[in-house]
Design a protein around this motif. Structure first.
Motif, PDB file in Angstrom:
ATOM      1  N   LEU A 578       1.170  -1.500  -0.205  1.00  0.00           N
ATOM      2  CA  LEU A 578       0.306  -0.335   0.217  1.00  0.00           C
ATOM      3  C   LEU A 578       0.997   1.157  -0.291  1.00  0.00           C
ATOM      4  N   PRO A 579       0.399   2.217  -0.827  1.00  0.00           N
ATOM      5  CA  PRO A 579       1.612   3.463  -1.352  1.00  0.00           C
ATOM      6  C   PRO A 579       1.172   3.736   0.299  1.00  0.00           C
ATOM      7  N   LEU A 580       2.483   5.096   1.169  1.00  0.00           N
ATOM      8  CA  LEU A 580       2.126   5.649   2.174  1.00  0.00           C
ATOM      9  C   LEU A 580       1.910   7.104   1.950  1.00  0.00           C
ATOM     10  N   ILE A 581       1.151   8.132   2.678  1.00  0.00           N
ATOM     11  CA  ILE A 581       1.768   9.035   1.862  1.00  0.00           C
ATOM     12  C   ILE A 581       1.512   9.570   3.526  1.00  0.00           C
ATOM     13  N   GLU A 582       3.233  10.760   3.747  1.00  0.00           N
ATOM     14  CA  GLU A 582       3.352  11.378   5.629  1.00  0.00           C
ATOM     15  C   GLU A 582       2.644  12.260   5.843  1.00  0.00           C
ATOM     16  N   THR A 583       1.172  11.906   6.266  1.00  0.00           N
ATOM     17  CA  THR A 583       0.292  12.957   6.239  1.00  0.00           C
ATOM     18  C   THR A 583       0.911  14.392   6.656  1.00  0.00           C
ATOM     19  N   ASP A 584       1.955  14.244   7.482  1.00  0.00           N
ATOM     20  CA  ASP A 584       2.393  15.366   8.630  1.00  0.00           C
ATOM     21  C   ASP A 584       3.159  16.271   6.956  1.00  0.00           C
ATOM     22  N   GLU A 585       4.165  15.894   6.008  1.00  0.00           N
ATOM     23  CA  GLU A 585       4.945  16.110   5.278  1.00  0.00           C
ATOM     24  C   GLU A 585       4.005  16.874   3.913  1.00  0.00           C
ATOM     25  N   VAL A 602      -7.468   5.025   2.386  1.00  0.00           N
ATOM     26  CA  VAL A 602      -8.220   5.469   1.859  1.00  0.00           C
ATOM     27  C   VAL A 602      -8.469   5.081   0.282  1.00  0.00           C
ATOM     28  N   ARG A 603      -9.466   5.193  -1.141  1.00  0.00           N
ATOM     29  CA  ARG A 603      -9.130   4.381  -1.957  1.00  0.00           C
ATOM     30  C   ARG A 603     -10.457   5.005  -2.384  1.00  0.00           C
ATOM     31  N   THR A 604      -9.906   5.430  -3.533  1.00  0.00           N
ATOM     32  CA  THR A 604     -11.244   6.253  -4.805  1.00  0.00           C
ATOM     33  C   THR A 604     -11.169   5.538  -5.969  1.00  0.00           C
ATOM     34  N   GLU A 605     -11.370   6.145  -6.938  1.00  0.00           N
ATOM     35  CA  GLU A 605     -11.550   5.857  -8.586  1.00  0.00           C
ATOM     36  C   GLU A 605     -10.264   5.196  -8.976  1.00  0.00           C
ATOM     37  N   LYS A 606      -9.387   5.773  -8.407  1.00  0.00           N
ATOM     38  CA  LYS A 606      -7.742   6.255  -9.411  1.00  0.00           C
ATOM     39  C   LYS A 606      -7.260   5.480  -8.784  1.00  0.00           C
ATOM     40  N   TYR A 607      -7.239   6.038  -7.007  1.00  0.00           N
ATOM     41  CA  TYR A 607      -5.603   5.877  -6.363  1.00  0.00           C
ATOM     42  C   TYR A 607      -6.275   4.625  -5.252  1.00  0.00           C
ATOM     43  N   ASN A 608      -5.173   4.721  -4.849  1.00  0.00           N
ATOM     44  CA  ASN A 608      -5.176   3.179  -3.335  1.00  0.00           C
ATOM     45  C   ASN A 608      -4.477   3.301  -2.716  1.00  0.00           C
ATOM     46  N   TYR A 609      -4.484   4.293  -1.082  1.00  0.00           N
ATOM     47  CA  TYR A 609      -2.842   4.421  -0.489  1.00  0.00           C
ATOM     48  C   TYR A 609      -4.067   4.752   0.427  1.00  0.00           C
ATOM     49  N   GLY A 610      -2.450   4.578   1.516  1.00  0.00           N
ATOM     50  CA  GLY A 610      -2.619   4.809   3.179  1.00  0.00           C
ATOM     51  C   GLY A 610      -1.651   5.909   3.901  1.00  0.00           C
ATOM     52  N   LEU A 611      -2.826   6.965   4.590  1.00  0.00           N
ATOM     53  CA  LEU A 611      -2.453   8.156   4.582  1.00  0.00           C
ATOM     54  C   LEU A 611      -1.756   8.144   6.526  1.00  0.00           C
ATOM     55  N   ALA A 655      -8.755  11.693  -3.503  1.00  0.00           N
ATOM     56  CA  ALA A 655      -8.547  12.374  -5.053  1.00  0.00           C
ATOM     57  C   ALA A 655      -7.235  13.428  -5.543  1.00  0.00           C
ATOM     58  N   LEU A 656      -7.958  13.743  -4.791  1.00  0.00           N
ATOM     59  CA  LEU A 656      -6.619  15.569  -5.255  1.00  0.00           C
ATOM     60  C   LEU A 656      -5.390  15.110  -4.219  1.00  0.00           C
ATOM     61  N   LEU A 663       1.021   9.660  -6.055  1.00  0.00           N
ATOM     62  CA  LEU A 663       0.946   8.723  -6.543  1.00  0.00           C
ATOM     63  C   LEU A 663       0.247   8.145  -7.946  1.00  0.00           C
ATOM     64  N   ILE A 664       1.288   7.262  -8.166  1.00  0.00           N
ATOM     65  CA  ILE A 664       0.267   6.629  -9.350  1.00  0.00           C
ATOM     66  C   ILE A 664      -0.132   6.030  -9.658  1.00  0.00           C
ATOM     67  N   ALA A 665      -1.369   6.365 -10.514  1.00  0.00           N
ATOM     68  CA  ALA A 665      -2.404   5.669 -10.444  1.00  0.00           C
ATOM     69  C   ALA A 665      -2.094   3.971 -11.308  1.00  0.00           C
ATOM     70  N   ASN A 666      -3.080   2.926 -10.762  1.00  0.00           N
ATOM     71  CA  ASN A 666      -2.905   1.654 -11.133  1.00  0.00           C
ATOM     72  C   ASN A 666      -2.665   1.477 -12.739  1.00  0.00           C
ATOM     73  N   VAL A 667      -3.283   2.268 -13.346  1.00  0.00           N
ATOM     74  CA  VAL A 667      -2.773   2.537 -14.374  1.00  0.00           C
ATOM     75  C   VAL A 667      -1.416   2.467 -14.918  1.00  0.00           C
ATOM     76  N   GLU A 668      -0.528   3.444 -14.450  1.00  0.00           N
ATOM     77  CA  GLU A 668       1.224   4.093 -14.853  1.00  0.00           C
ATOM     78  C   GLU A 668       2.101   3.422 -14.564  1.00  0.00           C
ATOM     79  N   ASN A 669       0.829   2.795 -12.878  1.00  0.00           N
ATOM     80  CA  ASN A 669       2.140   1.952 -11.921  1.00  0.00           C
ATOM     81  C   ASN A 669       2.612   0.347 -12.198  1.00  0.00           C
TER      82      ASN A 669
END
Lengths: 824, 102
Positions: A578-585, A602-611, A655-656, A663-669
């Motif tokens: 799961l790609p992670l985002i360091e929310t503080d940064e 979190v999951r959106t149409e395009k992304y699936n990652y962790g905050l 999504a934003l 974060l690369i969406a599934n397509v390009e990743n």
């Protein structure tokens, strides 16, 4: 009482717009086939517009409406569908009426909009509409229906009503056809009416000129009305008069004489009309601004409620707590009701699509028909306004690029007329809107090549792309902004804009299709925008909220599962990265002495990652407010939420954030995907246990439940073992083939619960040894039983690795014919 | 029924037994009389008619209404009694002019 002309005018504009919209839908329906009810409804709508326009002296509208009414009447009883040319003319008339009403405040512009051309066409005086000029043989009948409807709605002078009221008499409006009175002469007719006049009962009389029909070859139809008040009911009066009456209405009935059980059909119809009138009275037109402010105020009340409930929660006074709970309940109810006031039926939006499809099909030389489902679903007006343009785009695309030409369809063995389905469904607080067509579908190869040729993706990425990935290319900015796009399958013109607009609403859009079998665009959008259920998180004292609809789960971080791949942080969650985002940064929060022990997945149409966040606080309904300009610069917030304690928290837009963080969406990743697969393959988990004196293991995707078990609870029924597990009889997967000589000394102490396809199975173990995470090297002999996947060295000892899926399948197969009966 | 034209004016006279004709026939005859070159005015005289059937009257009144929509004037000439009844029954407005003739 002073009349507010502005309000009356606004009401007129709104009503006229609705009536024109409805007329447009009816007109398009009439193209499919004759429908007397549609004719009647449309005539009523046009007549209402004409009547209302009279208040504002909109001469052009009145004349055009009148001509259109006459035009429609010619077909009303003809029993035949309107031709395409006539429908076109009708639509043009409706458009012209819209234009006239839109500029009613500007006399100069109003005068510049012509109507004579259309009136001439409607009357058949202009060439091109031969069908419109001919009158139908059944006109008198149609005219009678119309006459009945119209005379019902007549507004009699107030003085007539006053006379009837004051004298407590029936106020009767009756109509006779002068041409249908047998051999009655004018003098006799005159004498009858003179008698009425002398008795003081006659109020008015004359020819209903607008309702007369003079184009009927069989002779004219000349309705003549008489308005009178009478002590007697209409039936007896008519009998006295000796006239053949076409119809009559009561415009006033003395209260004590009113008989609801009146048998006369006309009276019944009138009463029904009155009932309809009462129904209409239950609706009020409310200005949108007022509704919006009502929603804002309700939002404030919700916030105050939240704050109050929070404070009172720990109060010693129990009665205060009880009141707070009651208030909380009432406010929730209020909020629910108020939010509904801004809900509109999707029909408001959908009604425009039949015409759009028709016109696009005409322009492109195709044949297409639209089927609409779910138009009665209600959705926030603000959302309807936002999705209108994207949906127009999608529907137009479906006709323009999805549906093939009639010739192509014929070659493909399809019906010449393409079919487009516009469907809406309500699901768990969201609305799912689908636009499906049975056209040529998606040509994946062409989409792939176009994406490469436009430089939107690399050749290498495209080579590895799956079908789902390729359809995602359609949403890449710039994919389809050039006209050459129509030379491929044509999908995706401006679809990036569609997705952007839908994403802004917190919704998603995706497209799927098969070559030759059509395509489906699916939009998922929230039902309302104003109040959202959100999870509140905190980092170093700063609060943020994340919409619940985007949250999959919250995970407590296990440091050993954190991975760093190409300088990107990821978390190994159930054997997936799961790609992670360091929310503080991300949020540029000042560094301090804190850790980020939680992941909000979190999951959106395009992304699936962790905050990664520091603290999880609470789930709360928050009121969404627009973000001030400085906040919009960050492009990761969708708005601001006012919390129960009055604090303001930005709403994180999943999504934003995904886009902002590159974060690369599934397509390009592809690269990350390969690593993900490698890790998943490399980190197989095996449960190692001991049974029948042997070390045994099996591969687990998720840790199974392991229960201590009393060997006495294991029973043998017929030829197989079962165990009573929490009042459920679970079959035991047989492991007798593992038994060796000294296995009798092994005591069964554990039951491993396994589940597959909704059925549970048990696996017995004398001892649970370990969960091992390593890539096993399996050895298997051809003669081995199918239940054995192989042998491997685990923890320096040989273990038999079981093929659990196979064992389950065998157990299910064995159980199907016999076990259910035995167990019952 | 007699009729003739003079430039753009058509003159039609109705007298018994025209008044006894069936409505469709009378209506058809009148329309036939007006076919051909465009006209701007019609003068219709009802001879010897102290009274007439309502169905005949309906044809005459309807003709007035029809011609009015085509911007063709219809002048009705009728006996004073007939004209009076038409006026009192609010039917005279179907005609451009209602003239009493002896």
């Amino acid at each position: 009482m002073e009349i507010n002309l502005k309000e009356v005018k606004e009401s007129f504009v709104t009503t006229t717009r609705d009536l024109l919209q409805r007329s447009e839908a009816l007109l398009l329906e009439l193209e499919r086939g004759h429908n007397a009810e549609h004719f009647t409804e449309m005539l009523r709508a046009i007549h209402t517009i004409k009547g209302n326009a009279g208040i504002f002296e909109l001469e052009g509208v009145i004349r055009l409406c009148h001509a259109f009414e006459t035009f429609l009447e010619r077909f009303q009883s003809g029993g035949r569908a309107l031709s395409a040319g006539q429908i076109d003319l009708g639509l043009t008339v409706l458009d012209r009426l819209r234009s006239l009403v839109a500029v009613m405040d500007d006399p100069h512009t109003l005068a510049g909009i012509p109507t004579d051309d259309l009136i001439a066409q409607l009357s058949g005086k202009q060439p091109g509409l031969p069908e419109a000029a001919a009158g139908g043989a059944g006109e008198p009948r149609a005219s009678f229906d119309r006459l009945r409807e119209h005379t019902k709605k007549l507004r009699l002078p107030e003085k007539y009503l006053e006379v009837a009221r004051s004298k407590n008499r029936y106020l009767i409006f009756l109509v006779v056809d002068l041409a249908d009175q047998g051999e009655l002469t004018l003098a006799q007719f005159y004498a009858k009416l003179l008698t009425l006049h002398k008795s003081g009962n006659l109020l008015s009389l004359g020819v209903l000129r607008k309702e007369s029909i003079t184009s009927n070859p069989a002779g004219p139809f000349l309705p003549y009305f008489v308005i009178l008040h009478s002590e007697a009911k209409a039936e007896s009066l008519i009998q006295t008069l000796g006239l053949k009456v076409l119809l009559f209405h009561y415009f006033w009935q003395p209260q004590e004489r009113a008989e609801p059980s009146a048998q006369n059909a006309a009276v019944a119809a009138q009463q029904e009309a009155q009932r309809d009138h009462h129904v209409r009275d239950t609706h009020l037109k409310v200005h949108l601004d007022l509704l919006n402010s009502l929603i804002d105020i309700t939002g404030e009340i919700v916030l105050t409620r939240n704050a109050l409930v929070r404070r009172v929660e720990h109060a010693a006074d129990q009665s205060l707590n009880s009141f707070a709970k009651k208030l909380s309940y009432l406010v929730s109810d209020l909020q629910d009701k108020v939010m509904k006031t801004r809900l509109q039926k999707l029909d408001v939006l959908f009604h425009r699509f039949p015409r759009l499809v028709r016109e696009t099909a005409q322009l492109t030389g195709k044949k297409a028909e639209l089927h609409i489902e779910g138009g009665d679903i209600e959705i926030d007006k603000a959302i309807i306004d936002e999705i209108a343009d994207p949906l127009v785009h999608i529907v137009r695309n479906a006709v323009d690029h999805g549906i093939e030409s009639p010739a192509e369809r014929a070659v493909a063995g399809k019906n010449e007329t393409g079919r487009i389905i516009l469907q809406a469904q309500a699901r768990e607080g969201n609305i799912v809107i689908r636009v499906a067509d049975d056209g040529k579908g998606l040509d994946l190869e062409k989409i792939r090549n176009t994406a490469i040729s436009k430089g939107l993706i690399s050749r290498e990425s495209a080579a590895h792309a799956t079908a789902a990935d390729i359809t995602e290319y359609l949403f890449l900015p710039g994919f389809s902004t050039k006209s050459e796009v129509t030379t491929i399958s044509g999908r995706g013109v401006g679809m990036d804009v569609v997705r952007t607009n839908i994403s802004k609403l917190g919704g998603s859009v995706e497209i799927a299709g098969e070559p030759g079998r059509g395509s489906v665009v699916t939009m998922v959008i929230p039902q309302t925008l104003s109040i959202l259920t959100c999870l509140t998180v905190e980092i170093n004292g700063f609060r943020f909220v994340i919409p619940q609809q985007n949250i999959v789960e919250v995970v407590q971080i296990d440091a050993s599962r954190l991975k760093n791949i190409q300088n990107k942080l990821a978390y190994e969650l159930r054997q997936r990265l799961l790609p992670l985002i360091e929310t503080d940064e991300l949020l540029e929060i000042p560094k301090g002495e804190y850790a980020l022990p939680f992941i909000v997945v979190v999951r959106t149409e395009k992304y699936n990652y962790g905050l990664m966040v520091q603290t999880i606080l609470d789930t709360e309904e928050v009121v969404v407010k627009p973000l001030p300009q400085f906040g919009q610069d960050r492009q990761i917030f969708s708005g601001a939420a006012i919390m129960g304690d009055g604090r303001i928290a930005p709403i994180l837009d999943a999504a934003l954030i995904g886009r902002h963080s590159n974060l690369i969406a599934n397509v390009e990743n592809r690269q990350l995907g390969r690593v993900r697969t490698q890790i998943a393959e490399a980190t197989e988990q095996h449960l190692l246990f001991r049974v029948h004196g042997r070390n045994v293991a099996f591969r687990v995707m998720a840790l199974p439940r392991i229960e201590a078990i009393d060997p006495q609870s294991i029973e043998t029924i017929v030829d197989r073992q079962v165990v009573n597990y929490r009042n459920e009889i679970i079959p035991i997967l047989p492991t007798d083939f593992l038994r060796n000589d000294d296995s009798s000394r092994q005591v069964i102490k554990n039951l491993i619960i396994l589940q597959a396809e909704g059925r549970r199975y048990g696996l017995l173990a004398s001892e649970i040894l370990d969960i091992v995470e390593e890539k096993l090297v399996l050895r298997r002999e051809a003669a081995d039983r199918s239940e054995i996947e192989g042998y491997a060295i685990i923890n320096d000892e040989t273990a038999i690795v079981l093929n659990i899926p196979m064992m389950m399948r065998q157990a299910a197969a064995a159980a199907t014919p016999q076990l259910p009966g035995v167990m019952v | 029924m007699n009729f003739f034209r003079k430039k753009t004016t058509a003159f039609i006279t109705l007298e018994a037994p025209d008044f006894l004709a069936e409505t469709p026939k009378l209506w058809g005859d009148l329309l036939f009389a007006l076919e051909g070159h465009p006209i701007s005015q019609v003068t219709l005289r009802l001879y010897d008619s102290g009274d007439l059937s309502l169905r005949t009257l309906s044809v005459v009144v309807s003709l007035g209404l029809k011609l009015r929509t085509q911007n063709i004037a219809l002048e009705l000439e009728a006996s004073p009694r007939l004209a009076q009844m038409l006026r009192r029954l609010n039917m005279s407005s179907a005609f451009t002019r209602l003239t009493e003739v002896a």
